[in-house]
Scaffold this active site. Structure first.
Site, PDB file in Angstrom:
ATOM      1  N   THR A  46       0.730  -1.540   0.239  1.00 49.11           N
ATOM      2  CA  THR A  46      -0.177   0.101   0.125  1.00 49.11           C
ATOM      3  C   THR A  46       0.572   1.374   0.014  1.00 49.11           C
ATOM      4  OG1 THR A  46      -2.039  -0.731   1.010  1.00 49.11           O
ATOM      5  CG2 THR A  46      -1.447   1.664   1.529  1.00 49.11           C
ATOM      6  N   VAL A  76     -13.814  -3.748   1.941  1.00 46.20           N
ATOM      7  CA  VAL A  76     -13.208  -2.228   2.420  1.00 46.20           C
ATOM      8  C   VAL A  76     -12.096  -2.141   3.577  1.00 46.20           C
ATOM      9  CG1 VAL A  76     -13.714   1.020   2.709  1.00 46.20           C
ATOM     10  CG2 VAL A  76     -15.661  -0.250   1.324  1.00 46.20           C
ATOM     11  N   GLY A  77     -11.141  -1.346   3.708  1.00 45.87           N
ATOM     12  CA  GLY A  77     -10.181  -1.524   4.191  1.00 45.87           C
ATOM     13  C   GLY A  77     -10.136  -0.179   4.899  1.00 45.87           C
ATOM     14  N   ASP A  78      -9.193   0.218   5.320  1.00 44.72           N
ATOM     15  CA  ASP A  78      -9.028   1.020   6.575  1.00 44.72           C
ATOM     16  C   ASP A  78      -8.383   2.553   5.347  1.00 44.72           C
ATOM     17  OD1 ASP A  78      -6.657  -0.459   5.697  1.00 44.72           O
ATOM     18  OD2 ASP A  78      -5.662   1.328   7.480  1.00 44.72           O
ATOM     19  N   THR A  89      -0.605   1.634   6.820  1.00 42.90           N
ATOM     20  CA  THR A  89      -0.277   1.077   5.707  1.00 42.90           C
ATOM     21  C   THR A  89      -0.587  -1.120   7.270  1.00 42.90           C
ATOM     22  OG1 THR A  89       0.881  -1.200   4.321  1.00 42.90           O
ATOM     23  CG2 THR A  89       2.499   0.199   5.489  1.00 42.90           C
ATOM     24  N   GLY A  90      -1.234  -1.969   6.826  1.00 43.18           N
ATOM     25  CA  GLY A  90      -1.264  -2.460   7.138  1.00 43.18           C
ATOM     26  C   GLY A  90      -2.908  -3.447   8.113  1.00 43.18           C
ATOM     27  N   GLY A 140      -6.163  -3.436   7.870  1.00 42.44           N
ATOM     28  CA  GLY A 140      -6.546  -2.359   7.441  1.00 42.44           C
ATOM     29  C   GLY A 140      -7.623  -2.964   8.457  1.00 42.44           C
TER      30      GLY A 140
HETATM   31  N1  ASP Z   1      -3.835  -1.266   5.071  1.00 40.14           N
HETATM   32  C1  ASP Z   1      -4.622  -1.509   3.885  1.00 40.14           C
HETATM   33  C2  ASP Z   1      -6.561  -2.672   3.870  1.00 40.14           C
HETATM   34  O1  ASP Z   1      -6.171  -3.140   4.692  1.00 40.14           O
HETATM   35  C3  ASP Z   1      -3.202  -3.313   2.720  1.00 40.14           C
HETATM   36  C4  ASP Z   1      -2.119  -2.793   3.379  1.00 40.14           C
HETATM   37  O2  ASP Z   1      -2.677  -1.620   3.930  1.00 40.14           O
HETATM   38  O3  ASP Z   1      -1.335  -2.962   2.370  1.00 40.14           O
HETATM   39  O4  ASP Z   1      -7.174  -2.321   2.937  1.00 40.14           O
END
Ligand code: ASP
Length: 288
Positions: free
Chosen positions: A144, A173-175, A194-195, A197
């Site tokens: 991300t 839908v993520g964060d 990033t992580g 979500g």
């Molecule tokens: N945070 C993002 C999500 O959960 C993914 C990512 O950070 O790679 O959609």
């Protein structure tokens, strides 16, 4: 290139929002990252993109989720922030708005890369074999992209763009497009995460970090650590973030093996790092 593009904007006296937009556009076009071209695949083999941007000076924000034809989702987030009366738009409606705004739409196949496709196939096989040790597999969400910046006028901004997590459900839908979870900027703090979500949403990670800086007077590294390395893992999540304060200090908390990150200060010298032991940011650095 992303650092230099952002830096060029700032040097020209443009805003932190311009710098963040310029840097993220470069990263979305680069197939190595999980944003724009090179995004990860959903369980049923599509690319669904999420993004957001926030201007710390005005607290205006724009976000889009579940788009699959917008070449540079961050440009759509920015258009929603600046040219609509809304903060967040999703799916087809967001794409109709993008088209009206003259934002480039592409065939969904534009986002496809063989590497990400294989990543999904591996994950599906591992799942079928019951071979996943746990859901924390970093393979699901590396790459991300996000940027934070401080401009000559003291304005902060943050933006994030992603394909989400490999094997996510259609419509998940993520964060990243959620203001206060994956992205936040105010007059003292800018955050892009990033992580995993779901955990960033449940901890309101972006806002929580910036609230700690405001109310507890913590610096970006300290506040970032408290949320990303303590609160998020306490619920079972993991990930990282880039955080910046109004004095230009930056923090890069993460609890994954590594996190690709870069920063560029007033001197215009770009720095990059991956692992925790890599060189620490300059105290004066101002536009990772
Ligand atoms: N945070 C993002 C999500 O959960 C993914 C990512 O950070 O790679 O959609």
């Amino acid at each position: 290139l992303a650092l230099r593009r952002g830096y060029t904007e700032l040097k020209a006296g443009k805003s932190a929002v311009d710098a963040v937009t310029a840097a993220i556009t470069v990263l979305e076009d680069d197939p190595h990252f999980n944003a724009g071209r090179g995004a990860v695949f959903t369980h049923d083999g599509r690319n669904e993109l999420d993004t957001s941007i926030m201007d710390g000076r005005t607290r205006k924000a724009g976000a889009a989720a579940g788009v699959h034809r917008v070449k540079n989702p961050i440009l759509l987030a920015r258009a929603i922030m600046e040219r609509s009366e809304h903060v967040m738009m999703v799916g087809d409606g967001a794409e109709v708005f993008a088209a009206e705004q003259g934002i480039e739409l592409v065939d969904p196949s534009w986002f496809r890369t063989e590497k990400r496709w294989q990543q999904l196939q591996r994950r599906l096989i591992e799942k079928r074999q019951g071979a996943l040790d746990n859901d924390r597999s970093g393979r699901r969400y590396t790459g991300t992209v996000g940027a934070v910046a401080l401009d000559n006028h003291g304005g902060l901004a943050a933006g994030t763009s992603t394909g989400g997590m490999t094997d996510k459900r259609y419509g998940r839908v993520g964060d990243s497009p959620i203001i206060g979870a994956g992205t936040w900027a105010d007059d003292r703090c800018a955050f892009s995460g990033t992580g995993w979500g779901e955990f960033y949403i449940r901890t309101a990670a972006a806002h929580e970090v910036c609230a700690r800086m405001r109310y507890l007077n913590e610096g970006p590294a300290e506040a970032g650590h408290a949320v990303i390395n303590v609160d998020v893992p306490a619920l079972g999540g993991d990930g990282g973030a880039i955080v910046m304060g109004a004095d230009g200090r930056i923090g890069f908390p993460f609890n994954t093996e590594g996190m690709f990150r870069g920063w560029i200060g007033e001197d215009g010298v770009p720095h990059i790092a991956i692992y925790a032991e890599d060189p620490l940011p300059l105290p004066s650095a101002s536009a990772p």
